[in-house]
Write a protein that holds these residues in place. Sequence first.
Motif, PDB file in Angstrom:
ATOM      1  N   PHE A 101      42.366  43.788  41.900  1.00  0.00           N
ATOM      2  CA  PHE A 101      41.133  44.566  41.912  1.00  0.00           C
ATOM      3  C   PHE A 101      41.351  45.859  41.133  1.00  0.00           C
ATOM      4  O   PHE A 101      42.395  46.521  41.272  1.00  0.00           O
ATOM      5  N   ASN A 102      40.396  46.214  40.306  1.00  0.00           N
ATOM      6  CA  ASN A 102      40.382  47.472  39.561  1.00  0.00           C
ATOM      7  C   ASN A 102      41.665  47.723  38.767  1.00  0.00           C
ATOM      8  O   ASN A 102      42.193  48.837  38.703  1.00  0.00           O
ATOM      9  N   ALA A 109      45.458  49.149  43.630  1.00  0.00           N
ATOM     10  CA  ALA A 109      44.462  50.116  43.150  1.00  0.00           C
ATOM     11  C   ALA A 109      43.572  50.623  44.270  1.00  0.00           C
ATOM     12  O   ALA A 109      42.974  51.698  44.150  1.00  0.00           O
ATOM     13  N   GLY A 115      33.411  45.504  32.518  1.00  0.00           N
ATOM     14  CA  GLY A 115      32.844  46.470  33.446  1.00  0.00           C
ATOM     15  C   GLY A 115      31.498  45.959  33.924  1.00  0.00           C
ATOM     16  O   GLY A 115      31.116  44.811  33.664  1.00  0.00           O
ATOM     17  N   SER A 169      39.714  53.097  31.679  1.00  0.00           N
ATOM     18  CA  SER A 169      39.932  52.512  33.000  1.00  0.00           C
ATOM     19  C   SER A 169      39.615  51.019  32.998  1.00  0.00           C
ATOM     20  O   SER A 169      38.873  50.525  32.146  1.00  0.00           O
ATOM     21  N   TYR A 200      32.607  50.567  43.600  1.00  0.00           N
ATOM     22  CA  TYR A 200      32.636  49.701  42.419  1.00  0.00           C
ATOM     23  C   TYR A 200      33.993  48.995  42.395  1.00  0.00           C
ATOM     24  O   TYR A 200      35.028  49.641  42.226  1.00  0.00           O
ATOM     25  N   ILE A 201      33.977  47.682  42.599  1.00  0.00           N
ATOM     26  CA  ILE A 201      35.208  46.896  42.644  1.00  0.00           C
ATOM     27  C   ILE A 201      35.062  45.698  41.714  1.00  0.00           C
ATOM     28  O   ILE A 201      34.086  44.958  41.786  1.00  0.00           O
ATOM     29  N   PRO A 222      36.139  54.273  38.275  1.00  0.00           N
ATOM     30  CA  PRO A 222      36.051  53.397  39.440  1.00  0.00           C
ATOM     31  C   PRO A 222      37.101  53.799  40.486  1.00  0.00           C
ATOM     32  O   PRO A 222      38.151  54.334  40.119  1.00  0.00           O
ATOM     33  N   PRO A 223      36.805  53.614  41.772  1.00  0.00           N
ATOM     34  CA  PRO A 223      35.699  52.844  42.354  1.00  0.00           C
ATOM     35  C   PRO A 223      34.409  53.631  42.542  1.00  0.00           C
ATOM     36  O   PRO A 223      33.538  53.199  43.290  1.00  0.00           O
TER      37      PRO A 223
END
Length: 346
Positions: free
Chosen positions: A230-231, A236, A177, A93, A195-196, A51-52
């Motif tokens: 986030f992430n 991030a 996820g 991750s 992708y968050i 990600p992202p």
Amino acid sequence: MKKVLIPAVLSIFLALNSCKQDNASNATSGNGDTEKIETDGTIEHQQSVAPPNVPAPVGDRKAKKVVVHLEVIEKVGELADGTQYNFWTFNGSVPGSFIRARVGDDIELHLKNNANNTFPHNIDLHAVNGPGGGAEGTFVAPGKEAIFNFKALNPGLYAYHCATAPVGMHIANGMYGLILIEPEGGLPKVDKEFYIMQGDFYTKGKFGEKGLQEFDMDKAIAENPEYVVFNGKVGALLGDKEPQVKTGETVRIFAGNGGPNLTSSFHIIGEVFDKVYLEGGSKINENVQTTVIPPGGAAIVEFKANVPGEYVIVDHAIFRAFNKGALGKIKVTGADNPKVYKKSSN
């Protein structure tokens, strides 16, 4: 107390499982017999991307067998500058690798528990129609691997997470996820996809305290996180990690909320979402400022980048953004667009 809780929990589980079965029978996939869609005999081994980033769109391909590998890795990583945490991850991750398939695909999921880990783990995918979302068949000790298969019946964006007891602790340590099941024919094309996923973390030390931080169960039960990010970490999506977009490009964000506790008010300052796939499903709302994403939920948001600049991503429960870490940016480069936005001169 336990005698009261067990029947109640069982009733909730049965109700949710029944709801999943009802949804399967009413899948909005373009036909009423999604489970009867035959694969074309080909096999895709899906490559993991961090990600992202996300795997390439499915497009209008035929249904096939998709093989997905997830490895649970317990590892120390950075939660904030100078602050470390023992994350439990899927493929190393937080959030775990984005899984992408289409309605009618037969998905073969391999869950490996790294031999250096300490704890057993499993996986519950909200896209699965079956007991525990796969959790019953994937309980694995360190050094072991489990495999199960499921048919992708319902299009949409779904969360996945570990469901090993204590479930909240596994999720709070980063075990979540998203899995996207595209409709037949695929999603409409856009220029960029990201992708968050938001998550709340509960540490013994206060926000910003340096060194390795331990998980605090009391704070988790009280739903009082030190970090909302986030992430998987503060920053991030800042600096050289900001998603890059050019003016005129269309953008799709697969936004999720791992929780385990807090509901996200997902917002990008200076943008209006042209489309929001509500709760990650098939219903589309338009011209949305902020969308609500519950724990264990997701949404797909789309917009066009009209004006250059840095656009701040926040949970609009705003103290979380500026005091607990729920803040990122998308960087848009290109020519100015004074017809849309013009700074006043002093």
